[in-house]
Design an enzyme around this catalytic site. Structure first.
Site, PDB file in Angstrom:
ATOM      1  N   HIS A 134       0.827  -1.212   0.000  1.00  0.00           N
ATOM      2  CA  HIS A 134       0.000   0.000   0.000  1.00  0.00           C
ATOM      3  C   HIS A 134       0.857   1.256   0.000  1.00  0.00           C
ATOM      4  O   HIS A 134       0.559   2.231  -0.679  1.00  0.00           O
ATOM      5  CB  HIS A 134      -0.931   0.018   1.221  1.00  0.00           C
ATOM      6  CG  HIS A 134      -2.151  -0.819   1.043  1.00  0.00           C
ATOM      7  ND1 HIS A 134      -3.354  -0.527   1.630  1.00  0.00           N
ATOM      8  CD2 HIS A 134      -2.365  -1.950   0.327  1.00  0.00           C
ATOM      9  CE1 HIS A 134      -4.263  -1.442   1.283  1.00  0.00           C
ATOM     10  NE2 HIS A 134      -3.676  -2.318   0.509  1.00  0.00           N
ATOM     11  N   VAL A 194       0.656   3.959  -3.275  1.00  0.00           N
ATOM     12  CA  VAL A 194       0.067   5.276  -3.047  1.00  0.00           C
ATOM     13  C   VAL A 194       1.189   6.289  -2.806  1.00  0.00           C
ATOM     14  O   VAL A 194       1.805   6.293  -1.753  1.00  0.00           O
ATOM     15  CB  VAL A 194      -0.900   5.246  -1.840  1.00  0.00           C
ATOM     16  CG1 VAL A 194      -1.558   6.603  -1.649  1.00  0.00           C
ATOM     17  CG2 VAL A 194      -1.950   4.164  -2.012  1.00  0.00           C
ATOM     18  N   SER A 213       4.350   7.172   3.690  1.00  0.00           N
ATOM     19  CA  SER A 213       3.189   8.037   3.966  1.00  0.00           C
ATOM     20  C   SER A 213       2.091   7.233   4.647  1.00  0.00           C
ATOM     21  O   SER A 213       1.340   7.760   5.465  1.00  0.00           O
ATOM     22  CB  SER A 213       2.666   8.674   2.683  1.00  0.00           C
ATOM     23  OG  SER A 213       2.336   7.693   1.737  1.00  0.00           O
ATOM     24  N   HIS A 253      -0.598 -12.999  -1.848  1.00  0.00           N
ATOM     25  CA  HIS A 253      -1.815 -13.541  -1.243  1.00  0.00           C
ATOM     26  C   HIS A 253      -1.674 -15.014  -0.852  1.00  0.00           C
ATOM     27  O   HIS A 253      -2.660 -15.671  -0.584  1.00  0.00           O
ATOM     28  CB  HIS A 253      -3.006 -13.344  -2.189  1.00  0.00           C
ATOM     29  CG  HIS A 253      -3.416 -11.900  -2.316  1.00  0.00           C
ATOM     30  ND1 HIS A 253      -4.324 -11.446  -3.230  1.00  0.00           N
ATOM     31  CD2 HIS A 253      -3.024 -10.795  -1.616  1.00  0.00           C
ATOM     32  CE1 HIS A 253      -4.489 -10.130  -3.105  1.00  0.00           C
ATOM     33  NE2 HIS A 253      -3.702  -9.718  -2.136  1.00  0.00           N
TER      34      HIS A 253
HETATM   35  C1  HEM Z   1      -3.032  -7.149  -7.499  1.00  0.00           C
HETATM   36  C2  HEM Z   1      -3.784  -6.317  -6.836  1.00  0.00           C
HETATM   37  C3  HEM Z   1      -4.169  -6.532  -5.402  1.00  0.00           C
HETATM   38  C4  HEM Z   1      -5.430  -6.453  -4.909  1.00  0.00           C
HETATM   39  C5  HEM Z   1      -6.687  -6.160  -5.681  1.00  0.00           C
HETATM   40  C6  HEM Z   1      -5.352  -6.753  -3.502  1.00  0.00           C
HETATM   41  C7  HEM Z   1      -6.427  -6.750  -2.638  1.00  0.00           C
HETATM   42  C8  HEM Z   1      -6.392  -7.173  -1.336  1.00  0.00           C
HETATM   43  C9  HEM Z   1      -7.528  -7.217  -0.453  1.00  0.00           C
HETATM   44  C10 HEM Z   1      -8.939  -6.750  -0.802  1.00  0.00           C
HETATM   45  C11 HEM Z   1      -7.121  -7.772   0.717  1.00  0.00           C
HETATM   46  C12 HEM Z   1      -7.975  -8.106   1.944  1.00  0.00           C
HETATM   47  C13 HEM Z   1      -8.412  -6.886   2.729  1.00  0.00           C
HETATM   48  C14 HEM Z   1      -9.400  -7.291   3.779  1.00  0.00           C
HETATM   49  O1  HEM Z   1     -10.501  -7.705   3.403  1.00  0.00           O
HETATM   50  O2  HEM Z   1      -9.053  -7.245   4.969  1.00  0.00           O
HETATM   51  C15 HEM Z   1      -5.721  -8.071   0.575  1.00  0.00           C
HETATM   52  C16 HEM Z   1      -4.943  -8.646   1.552  1.00  0.00           C
HETATM   53  C17 HEM Z   1      -3.596  -8.854   1.431  1.00  0.00           C
HETATM   54  N1  HEM Z   1      -2.794  -8.465   0.379  1.00  0.00           N
HETATM   55 FE1  HEM Z   1      -3.439  -7.778  -1.404  1.00  0.00          FE
HETATM   56  N2  HEM Z   1      -4.062  -6.993  -3.168  1.00  0.00           N
HETATM   57  C18 HEM Z   1      -3.295  -6.868  -4.300  1.00  0.00           C
HETATM   58  C19 HEM Z   1      -1.922  -6.989  -4.373  1.00  0.00           C
HETATM   59  C20 HEM Z   1      -1.116  -7.325  -3.320  1.00  0.00           C
HETATM   60  C21 HEM Z   1       0.331  -7.306  -3.361  1.00  0.00           C
HETATM   61  C22 HEM Z   1       1.169  -6.840  -4.530  1.00  0.00           C
HETATM   62  C23 HEM Z   1       0.756  -7.753  -2.148  1.00  0.00           C
HETATM   63  C24 HEM Z   1       2.170  -7.932  -1.662  1.00  0.00           C
HETATM   64  C25 HEM Z   1       3.152  -8.348  -2.412  1.00  0.00           C
HETATM   65  C26 HEM Z   1      -0.417  -8.060  -1.371  1.00  0.00           C
HETATM   66  C27 HEM Z   1      -0.399  -8.598  -0.105  1.00  0.00           C
HETATM   67  C28 HEM Z   1      -1.519  -8.838   0.658  1.00  0.00           C
HETATM   68  C29 HEM Z   1      -1.485  -9.531   1.936  1.00  0.00           C
HETATM   69  C30 HEM Z   1      -0.256 -10.154   2.572  1.00  0.00           C
HETATM   70  C31 HEM Z   1      -2.781  -9.521   2.435  1.00  0.00           C
HETATM   71  C32 HEM Z   1      -3.249 -10.079   3.777  1.00  0.00           C
HETATM   72  C33 HEM Z   1      -3.181  -8.992   4.825  1.00  0.00           C
HETATM   73  C34 HEM Z   1      -3.516  -9.452   6.226  1.00  0.00           C
HETATM   74  O3  HEM Z   1      -3.613 -10.658   6.483  1.00  0.00           O
HETATM   75  O4  HEM Z   1      -3.647  -8.572   7.089  1.00  0.00           O
HETATM   76  N3  HEM Z   1      -1.529  -7.761  -2.100  1.00  0.00           N
HETATM   77  N4  HEM Z   1      -5.301  -7.674  -0.680  1.00  0.00           N
END
Ligand code: HEM
Ligand SMILES: *[C@@H]1O[C@H](CO)[C@@H](O)[C@H](O)[C@H]1NC(C)=O
Ligand SMILES: *[C@@H]1O[C@H](CO)[C@@H](O)[C@H](O)[C@H]1NC(C)=O
Ligand SMILES: *[C@@H]1O[C@H](CO)[C@@H](O)[C@H](O)[C@H]1NC(C)=O
Ligand SMILES: *[C@@H]1O[C@H](CO)[C@@H](O)[C@H](O)[C@H]1NC(C)=O
Ligand SMILES: *[C@@H]1O[C@H](CO)[C@@H](O)[C@H](O)[C@H]1NC(C)=O
Ligand SMILES: *[C@@H]1O[C@H](CO)[C@@H](O)[C@H](O)[C@H]1NC(C)=O
Length: 359
Positions: A85, A89, A95, A214
């Protein structure tokens, strides 16, 4: 005679230990080089930025996070996501860590796509304090975050890699509007994601590899229930959909679901196996297997974890350099959650910077 013998033994022992030290040095430098990837680094960043000012910074962070993750491995996912994030951003300039930022600490935002874990911000603040205690106010919050994200990957079982350092911290946080406009939503399809990433000089390989983030972590129901209610997304595995409906009996349920059902806390290639079984949680995940342009890459990672690890590290190093501040831009925050006040210390720091630029 006895004396000559013991002198020789002593000399021998000294030689051995000298060799050991040399070997150790050589191997640790070799190891440091080994962890570097063949990715261009932007002007102002360097692989060995804190070698003089804070040579132990990486050890301090790794050691502390080992302890933190032993108590709660979920924080690894939370930290990795905060780094993502941050970079998407306004660039990787911390930030996101400022109190008052749309998804930052203190903001109890109910917007599901902004649900960064508050506890993870505390971890970053603590790391920053540990580093400052050892080295003074020399390591930026954005570098601490980039290193902590790398260690979150490593300590969850993922690949190790060197992180280019030298980022500086921003003076302002992003508005909620800027934040929302810059984060891809979970309901985006592959076409939208490809375009969004391309705008940031991240190609299709980077998109598929970074989405592998993910493989750890959780999501809240509203991030994916659009695929369940009112109509079930036909690209989703039916038994998986039924399981998700039990987890999220209503679209706005506050329950959570792991992102990778096969190995939720392990950084591995199982996320891609999930996608091949139509068990991806978000549209943004599953569509990578539906779209012909990205499907082959998903399959290649599902059968070859090493290949995923290689591409992921390259993409992370690329992402980690997006719109960074360097040199005399921004500042080195003392408290990651707040801008420096113009205290004696920050005036002093600026004075030193000016002196350096004048040389
Ligand atoms: C490709 C576009 C991406 C979208 C649309 C996306 C979207 C999201 C969303 C909606 C969540 C869950 C939020 C919630 O409901 O609490 C999430 C969680 C997460 N995302 Fe992504 N994400 C993207 C890319 C990435 C990237 C590039 C990374 C890191 C390399 C990443 C790492 C994570 C991790 C580790 C979680 C889990 C966070 C937690 O357990 O607290 N995401 N993401
Ligand atoms: C985030 O969620 C809010 C509320 O659900 C929604 O209005 C907004 O469009 C979403 N934005 C993104 C980028 O996902
Ligand atoms: C992807 O989503 C955009 C915006 O909703 C839509 O215009 C486009 O038709 C979609 N593309 C595909 C291939 O589904
Ligand atoms: C994406 O960029 C990387 C270099 O950063 C390169 O190795 C890879 O082949 C590129 N992928 C595509 C599909 O162009
Ligand atoms: C979920 O919550 C949003 C706003 O919080 C509301 O607009 C929407 O109607 C709710 N949806 C359902 C299915 O309850
Ligand atoms: C759906 O999930 C089940 C249970 O996990 C699995 O056995 C099956 O192969 C999946 N079906 C498809 C079409 O991927
Ligand atoms: C850091 O800044 C935040 C936000 O202004 C504040 O709540 C917190 O007390 C500060 N921490 C320290 C150690 O000064």
């Amino acid at each position: 005679m006895a004396k000559g013998y013991s002198t020789r033994v002593l000399t021998f022992l000294m030689l051995i230990s000298l060799m050991a030290v040399t070997l150790n040095l050589v191997s640790s430098t070799a190891e440091a080089k080994e962890r570097r990837r063949d990715v261009p680094i932007v002007k102002g960043l360097s692989w060995s930025f804190y070698q003089k000012a804070c040579p132990k910074v990486e050890n301090i962070i790794r050691k502390e996070l080992k302890k933190v993750f032993k108590r709660d491995i979920g924080l690894a996912a939370a930290i990795l996501r905060i780094h993502f994030h941050d970079c998407f951003v306004q660039g990787c300039e911390a930030s996101v860590l400022l109190a008052g930022s749309a998804s930052g600490p203190g903001e109890q935002s109910s917007i599901p796509n902004l649900t960064l874990r508050q506890q993870a911000f505390v971890v970053i603040d603590n790391l920053r304090a540990l580093v400052q205690k050892k080295c003074g106010q020399v390591v930026s919050c954005s570098d601490v975050l980039a290193l902590a994200a790398r260690d979150s990957v490593v300590l969850s079982g993922g690949p190790d890699y060197a992180v280019p350092l030298g980022r500086r911290d921003s003076l302002a946080f992003a508005s909620q509007e800027t934040t929302l406009n810059n984060l891809p939503p979970p309901f985006a399809n592959a076409s939208q994601l490809i375009a969004d990433f391309a705008n940031r000089n991240l190609n299709i390989t980077d998109l598929v590899a970074l989405s592998g983030g993910h493989t750890i972590g959780i999501a809240h129901c509203p991030s994916f229930t659009d695929r369940l209610y009112p109509n079930q997304d036909p690209t989703m595995n039916k038994s998986f959909a039924n399981k998700l409906k039990r987890t999220c009996p209503t679209a706005n349920s506050s329950n959570t679901q792991v992102l990778d059902i096969r190995s939720p806390d392990v950084f591995d290639n199982k996320y891609y196996v999930d996608l091949m079984n139509r068990q991806g949680l978000f549209t943004s995940d599953q569509d990578l297997f539906v779209d012909k342009r990205t499907r082959g890459i998903v399959e290649s990672y599902a059968i070859d974890q090493q290949r995923f690890f290689e591409d992921f590290t390259v993409a992370m190093i690329k992402m980690g350099q997006m719109s960074v501040l360097t040199g005399t831009q921004g500042e080195i925050r003392s408290n990651c959650s707040a801008r420096n006040t113009r205290s004696f210390m920050s005036v002093l720091e600026e004075g030193i910077e000016e002196a350096i630029t004048m040389i």
